[in-house]
Design an enzyme around this catalytic site. Structure first.
Site, mmCIF file in Angstrom:
data_model
loop_
_atom_site.group_PDB
_atom_site.id
_atom_site.type_symbol
_atom_site.label_atom_id
_atom_site.label_comp_id
_atom_site.label_asym_id
_atom_site.label_seq_id
_atom_site.Cartn_x
_atom_site.Cartn_y
_atom_site.Cartn_z
ATOM 1 C CG HIS A 273 -2.308 0.473 0.906
ATOM 2 N ND1 HIS A 273 -3.132 -0.139 -0.006
ATOM 3 C CD2 HIS A 273 -3.016 1.540 1.366
ATOM 4 C CE1 HIS A 273 -4.277 0.509 -0.082
ATOM 5 N NE2 HIS A 273 -4.226 1.543 0.736
ATOM 6 C CG HIS A 299 -10.333 7.461 -1.782
ATOM 7 N ND1 HIS A 299 -9.316 8.332 -1.417
ATOM 8 C CD2 HIS A 299 -9.818 6.214 -1.619
ATOM 9 C CE1 HIS A 299 -8.259 7.640 -1.040
ATOM 10 N NE2 HIS A 299 -8.541 6.361 -1.160
ATOM 11 C CE1 TYR A 308 -2.050 9.480 0.537
ATOM 12 C CE2 TYR A 308 -4.381 9.547 -0.010
ATOM 13 C CZ TYR A 308 -3.248 8.836 0.294
ATOM 14 O OH TYR A 308 -3.301 7.463 0.360
#
Length: 350
Positions: A273, A299, A308
């Site tokens: 990941h 998402h 982020y």
């Protein structure tokens, strides 16, 4: 229950259940009396008060099996989830489903925490168990509400996201290329870094969906297809690789071994990941739009992508411009010492 004819010619109905209200009434004809008795009998059978439904005596393992038969088998991770739930039921000593309490789950959770089980893992198990009761209640399979609906998950400390620098990426790819056991991990890693896709999504990539300067992932976690543009050079390399070596195979463990051998700092539990985090982090640091990133990563909620946002070059830059230690006076910025000096003078106070 009885129907009898009275001396005056009328018909008398006397309906007396085992307990409760007694029904008695007179009618002119026998047909009316029979219909009334039949109606009362039917209502008594349907009435829960007179005809109580037996209590559900199925144990937790039986409910887990029923959940899997009715719903769990449709989930992409249904088999794995059932195994976790079955083990959890045994650890709880397989109680009757309707008698399971939140305290039982909390006590087991405490024991598992003391053994070192991660908080996120425990929260996942609680969520799986709650989902069993919620789904069975929704389907009408059980007639009682979720006994764990008031059990709250553990509040976890949010961890800073980790990602690889450009130098780290070069080290990792060089180590993967030097590995001779499987040709797939180096190419999968490159596709993950170029698209932000999950390792499993790339492993399941259909060669026919690499076309027109893009790759399309159909086996996604959200069950929605995503098409991501890639460079002409990567498209050519990917097509050549798939034509020569065939479809990707499961090789995540090989990647993990190589990653550990590089001694790159990767938080526990991230492994492959880290490639997805690396793509997203560099995308934002290079000025990418957060909404575009949400679509690329697939998402369903912007909240996930916002993790982020702090990497954006202009993220929260007003904190530098508007904080109380920075002020503008005659076109120049006061230092923290200057501000402190001004506040120390009585005439400076309002």
């Amino acid at each position: 229950m009885s129907i009898e004819q009275l001396q005056d010619g009328r018909w008398f109905v006397d309906v007396e259940p085992i307990k409760g209200k007694r029904f008695r009434k007179r009618f002119k004809t026998k047909a009316e009396a029979v219909r009334f008795e039949s109606l009362v009998r039917q209502r008594l059978v349907q009435d829960v008060e007179w005809n109580p439904k037996p209590k559900d005596k199925r144990r937790l393992t039986e409910l887990v099996d029923k959940w899997f038969d009715l719903h769990g088998h449709t989930l992409s991770d249904g088999v794995r989830r059932k195994e976790i739930l079955s083990a959890l039921a045994k650890e709880l000593r397989d109680p009757l489903g309707r008698e399971l309490t939140g305290n039982q789950v909390n006590e087991l959770r405490r024991e598992q925490m003391e053994k070192g089980v991660a908080g996120k893992t425990l929260n996942n198990r609680l969520g799986y168990l709650k989902a069993v009761f919620n789904e069975l209640y929704q389907l009408g399979e059980i007639d009682y509400r979720n006994p764990l609906e008031r059990v709250r998950p553990i509040k976890l400390q949010e961890r800073a996201l980790s990602f690889l620098s450009l130098e780290d990426i070069a080290v990792l790819l060089e180590a993967l290329d030097a590995r001779d056991s499987s040709p797939h991990p180096p190419m999968i890693a490159r596709v993950c870094l170029a698209t932000g896709a999950r390792w499993g999504e790339v492993e399941g990539l259909d060669p026919n969906l690499v076309r027109n300067g893009s790759v399309t992932f159909a086996n996604t976690k959200s069950k929605r297809t995503r098409t991501i543009p890639i460079s002409a050079e990567l498209e050519k390399e990917l097509k050549t690789h798939l034509a020569r070596h065939g479809r990707f195979t499961h090789c995540m463990e090989t990647f993990r071994r190589v990653l550990r051998a590089t001694n790159l700092h990767v938080p526990q539990g991230q492994a492959s990941h880290i490639l997805r985090h690396t793509f997203a982090s560099h995308f934002i640091m290079n000025g990418g739009n957060i909404l575009t990133l949400q679509k690329i990563l697939g998402h369903t909620s912007l909240t996930m992508t916002m993790r982020y946002a702090h990497l954006s070059p202009d993220h929260l830059q007003d904190a530098l411009r508007l904080n109380p230690l920075v002020s503008t006076c005659s076109g120049s910025k006061l230092s923290a010492e200057g501000v402190a000096s001004s506040l120390s003078r009585p005439e400076a106070l309002p």
